[in-house]
Design a protein around this motif. Structure first.
Motif, PDB file in Angstrom:
ATOM      1  N   ILE B  74       0.835  -1.208   0.000  1.00  0.00           N
ATOM      2  CA  ILE B  74       0.000   0.000   0.000  1.00  0.00           C
ATOM      3  C   ILE B  74       0.869   1.258   0.000  1.00  0.00           C
ATOM      4  N   GLU B  75       2.013   1.189   0.674  1.00  0.00           N
ATOM      5  CA  GLU B  75       2.881   2.381   0.735  1.00  0.00           C
ATOM      6  C   GLU B  75       3.450   2.716  -0.643  1.00  0.00           C
ATOM      7  N   ALA B  81      -1.120   9.164  -2.749  1.00  0.00           N
ATOM      8  CA  ALA B  81      -2.524   8.736  -2.712  1.00  0.00           C
ATOM      9  C   ALA B  81      -3.271   9.090  -3.994  1.00  0.00           C
ATOM     10  N   GLN B  86      -7.331   4.902  -4.753  1.00  0.00           N
ATOM     11  CA  GLN B  86      -7.221   5.760  -3.567  1.00  0.00           C
ATOM     12  C   GLN B  86      -8.063   7.031  -3.731  1.00  0.00           C
ATOM     13  N   TRP B  89     -11.624   6.097  -3.254  1.00  0.00           N
ATOM     14  CA  TRP B  89     -11.864   5.804  -1.825  1.00  0.00           C
ATOM     15  C   TRP B  89     -11.977   7.099  -1.008  1.00  0.00           C
ATOM     16  N   ALA B  90     -11.169   8.099  -1.375  1.00  0.00           N
ATOM     17  CA  ALA B  90     -11.236   9.379  -0.671  1.00  0.00           C
ATOM     18  C   ALA B  90     -12.553  10.084  -0.995  1.00  0.00           C
ATOM     19  N   PRO B 102      -6.149  -1.109   3.527  1.00  0.00           N
ATOM     20  CA  PRO B 102      -4.974  -1.321   2.669  1.00  0.00           C
ATOM     21  C   PRO B 102      -5.113  -2.607   1.850  1.00  0.00           C
ATOM     22  N   ILE B 105      -7.852  -2.060  -0.804  1.00  0.00           N
ATOM     23  CA  ILE B 105      -7.363  -1.209  -1.904  1.00  0.00           C
ATOM     24  C   ILE B 105      -6.393  -1.987  -2.792  1.00  0.00           C
TER      25      ILE B 105
END
Lengths: 739, 150
Positions: B74-75, B81, B86, B89-90, B102, B105
């Protein structure tokens, strides 16, 4: 790697505590959502502002840090509480951030933030009054500070968006500029909070303040804590109820990679040692060694859920039972009935199954003990640290971390005490205790098992003239909080069925149907299994007993289930309204051939209803096609988060209905992971349409009440589709065509 | 000892061969965005990408890697992002507690690598992650929004 979370305790505090220098608070929970201005002035040579009051800190750059006493576990309370403060404060929402005060700080400041406990859907409704008053007091102090600076009456000043304006002169200043002066003022003796008509931020569908870090892996959960020199531990607790540790062969694993120590662990709630743990350099090394460790257990209780059914059945017809509600002449109603309807429903144990297994990181030294902990009850965790460490509570501290799910499980301090006991084995070394999923499943505080037997009397015209609802089964309070029983009665058992006007503490859990002749009673039958508060608690099974049976009665009477219910909701226009709303939206009564089921309940101070649409194939496979849900929580602080809670309630409630069951054989839990304790996947998830209809004038809960209507609505729809009643849960292995 | 290419960097770690990749990522590499949920590949919280495809890292022994695989966590999904998943999702404010997200996603972004326009049936078959808070309704909407943004 650069992104590694690797912070010493001090760094953790400094790096995350916006106001750490002022009062030692830490655990920042969210960052401001607004853009950072490139040409923002530099305030770094100014001393940091003190807090305006306990609830509000404002930086020179107008960043508002709202102190949040309740825990964020996904339910969105963090954002909702910040909205309450920001609205009352008249501050710029884009510059709002949040942080958790510590339980130790709360104690030192004579509980200025009051209750940290987060449960019972109380986060907002249980604190909104004093939280808003705190913000209103801070605003009054900011305005007074500005007025003093200008030498004008405060009454001539107004506030909006973090700016104070003196009307007559047109002078303006910002909150950040007067925050220091405001902090020196005496708090106002009286404050008036806004009328709901004046709200600008409350009631808005604001995005959550904690979303950004949850999209990138940056959000730190308890399981992710990393401290300098930290070791990790995996624990194995006696698999059988009541068993204790007999022996283990530490030498067999001490040479395994990374292993530091193998230790026995005292039972936090009973006598003797009931667990063994391996402490190692990494959790995986600890866990691997633990799996290889030869362990012997002794004693315990040969409890079997299958055998316990006989006791529950006995309770269904027992002479003696505690009365929870009732009135009229029940016996007479049954004696004169044209038709008597009867049904018995069966509810198994449930595990909370938070996605993040239980964990705590503890650091113990001779004169201090600190933990980093995802907890729903920071103050109870602090007390547990003191008790387990033997240190005075003033020498203990709890740093709260966002929870990877709570659902009621993380109010219990068992894993906290264990972590402290492990840390005491290695003073000066932080120890992270993380339970495996299996430990989390086996050692839950389970949603209790109960059965409900309901009998209804109908007259020749199909009117309900008498009702008897008998609950048989476990009391949560008897096991966990026996001092809360009243003459032996656990009134919480009757959630959603209680009379109004009797106990103000349970006024939010009352029956909204009006019945002429009825009796609700409870035959307490307690198994040796430790129960717990599971999201929605006793409202869940009571909704099944009441609302599936109301459906059965309606069909037996040849009446429409909507009309049948409304006929008994004449005294609760709010309950009738949410029920009517789901019926209207779903197309109830239309001739489109869809199988629908209804449910309406009142719980946690909110009115909720659902209409489910299902399809059952000829082979008996269930598809839940659509849910329409309505909720009236009085005031709706953040509608989009209420929607999220309502949607999520169907996942939690229907997972239990479809698959959820903890069984015991020989005193041991049989379902030990998600392969046997399944949870709903996206393929089974229906579309959910949420109608939020706040009628104002009261503060109801959001996180829990809708759970209760999920299963009954679907079960009633299944009947509509198949003509068969499902009365034993979970559904998982039953063929719905043969039910 | 194992060598991994993870989020574009090569890392060598001292670790037993049978250690699940999840724990190597979390404890040796120090990337804690990838979560432990069940340890038996049931819940999907540990989902990462190996060469762009979603993998449940809790049952993947590090010794099974050759060292050539591109591992993404995820990082490393995006720098800021900005990956369409992402962003979606936001926009829909999907996470609740967020612990499973995580993995969710990574499962969704991995699916979209192979199936850029998934049908509902594709989603049902390929996204089997557990979320106890119950974000599943928004997750389906999020997948569709991410497709639009891709």
């Amino acid at each position: 790697m650069a992104d590694t979370i690797h912070l010493s305790r001090r760094n953790f505090i400094v790096a995350t505590g916006a106001t750490g220098l002022t009062i030692g608070i830490l655990s920042a929970c969210s960052q401001p959502t607004g853009d950072t201005e490139a040409d923002a002035p530099d305030y770094s040579d100014l001393p940091p502002n003190p807090e305006v009051n306990a609830w509000v800190h404002i930086d020179h750059d107008d960043t508002v840090t709202v102190r949040i006493a309740r825990s964020e576990m996904g339910q969105g309370t963090l954002t909702g509480l910040a909205q309450l403060v920001a609205d009352e404060l008249d501050c710029d929402w884009d510059k709002v951030t949040t942080e958790y005060p510590t339980p130790g700080e709360n104690l030192a400041r004579e509980r200025v933030w009051r209750d940290f406990s987060t449960g019972g859907s109380q986060g907002i409704r249980g604190s909104q009054d004093y939280v808003r008053e705190g913000a209103a007091a801070a605003k009054a102090m900011l305005i007074e500070a500005a007025a003093n600076e200008w030498g004008v009456p405060a009454s001539e000043c107004t506030s909006e968006n973090s700016i104070i304006t003196h009307g007559p002169s047109g002078q303006t200043t910002t909150y950040g500029k007067v925050a220091n002066a405001a902090a020196q003022l005496a708090p106002p003796l009286e404050v008036t909070v806004k009328d709901p008509s004046e709200w600008k931020i409350i009631g808005q569908p604001k995005p959550r303040l904690d979303t950004a870090e949850k999209l990138t892996g940056k959000q730190v959960y308890g399981a992710d804590i990393q401290l300098d020199g930290m070791l990790s531990a995996s624990i194995k607790q006696a698999p059988k109820i009541g068993a204790t540790l007999a022996s283990f062969d530490a030498a067999a694993v001490e040479g395994m990679p990374g292993v530091q120590k193998v230790v026995s662990v005292r039972n936090p709630f009973g006598e003797g040692n009931n667990a063994v743990a391996v402490i190692a350099d990494t959790w995986w090394q600890a866990h691997k060694a633990l799996q290889a460790l030869p362990v012997e257990w002794q004693g315990g209780v040969d409890f079997s859920t299958a055998e316990f059914e006989a006791e529950l059945d006995d309770g269904l017809t027992a002479e003696e039972a505690f009365v929870g509600n009732g009135g009229g002449d029940v016996a007479g109603a049954f004696a004169n009935a044209a038709q008597v309807v009867e049904a018995t429903y069966n509810m198994p144990f449930q595990n909370h199954a938070c996605m993040e297994p239980m964990n705590t990181t503890a650091l113990y030294t001779e004169d201090r003990c600190e933990i980093w902990c995802p907890t729903q009850n920071g103050e109870a965790a602090l007390a547990a640290v003191s008790e387990a460490s033997g240190l005075p509570i003033e020498q203990c501290e709890v740093y709260k971390i966002h929870l990877g799910g709570g659902f009621g499980r993380r109010g219990a301090p068992d894993y906290v005490q264990q972590a402290v006991m492990l840390a005491m084995e290695m003073p000066g070394t932080p120890i992270k205790l993380l339970w495996s999923r299996e430990e989390d499943m086996i050692h839950g505080f389970f949603h209790p098992t109960t059965k409900g037997r309901v009998r209804g009397a109908l007259d020749a015209d199909g009117n309900l003239t008498g009702l008897h609802l008998r609950i048989s089964g476990q009391s949560i309070l008897a096991a966990l909080i026996p001092q809360a029983l009243q003459d032996g009665v656990d009134y919480a058992t009757f959630q959603g069925l209680l009379p109004s006007g009797v106990d103000p503490r349970l006024e939010d859990q009352t029956l909204k149907y009006s019945f002429d002749n009825f009796l609700v009673d409870h035959a307490m039958r307690n198994p040796p299994v430790r129960p717990g508060f599971w999201r929605g608690v006793n409202l869940n099974q009571n909704a099944i007993y009441l609302e599936c049976f109301m459906d059965e009665l309606a069909y037996a009477a040849g009446r429409d289930p909507l009309e049948f219910r409304l006929a008994h909701l004449q005294d609760s226009p709010e309950a009738a309204a949410v029920l009517q709303a789901v019926a209207d939206r779903s197309g109830w009564g239309s001739d489109d051939g869809k199988a629908r089921g209804l449910c309406v309940m009142y719980g946690f101070g909110a009115y909720v209803a659902a209409c489910a649409e299902v399809t059952v194939s000829d082979a008996g496979e269930l598809k839940i096609d659509r849910i329409v849900a309505a909720t009236d929580p009085g005031h709706a602080v953040n509608p989009q988060q209420i929607e999220a809670q309502v949607e999520g309630s169907f996942v939690y409630g229907l997972s239990a209905m479809l698959y959820g069951e903890i069984t015991f054989e020989g005193g041991e839990v049989q379902e030990q992971n998600f392969d046997t304790f399944n949870s709903m996947r996206i393929a089974a998830m229906p579309e959910v349409e949420t109608i939020i209809m706040p009628s104002g004038g009261f503060w109801g809960g959001v996180g829990e009440p809708t759970i209760a209507v999920a299963a009954p609505a679907v079960l009633n729809a299944i009947y509509s589709a198949t003509g068969k009643r499902v009365r034993n849960l979970p559904i998982k292995d039953q063929n719905l065509r043969d039910a | 000892m194992a060598t991994l290419k993870i989020n574009g960097e090569t890392v060598t770690v001292e670790v037993e061969d049978d250690t699940p990749l999840l724990w190597v990522i979390r404890e040796q590499v120090g990337l804690t965005g990838t979560k432990y949920g069940c340890g038996i590949a049931q819940c999907g919280t540990c989902t990462i990408h190996i060469n762009g495809s979603p993998v449940r890292s809790c049952v993947y022994p590090v010794g099974a890697l050759t060292g050539d695989e591109e591992i993404t966590t995820i990082e490393g999904l995006s720098e800021d992002a900005s990956h369409p998943v992402q962003q979606a999702w936001a926009e829909l404010d999907i996470p609740q507690c967020g612990y499973c997200q995580p993995g969710m996603i990574m499962a969704v972004s991995g699916m979209l690598n192979d199936t850029p326009n998934p049908t509902d049936e594709d989603i049902d078959a390929q996204i089997t992650n557990i979320c106890r808070c119950g974000t599943l309704a928004r997750v389906r909407k999020g997948i569709k929004l991410a497709v639009e943004k891709s």
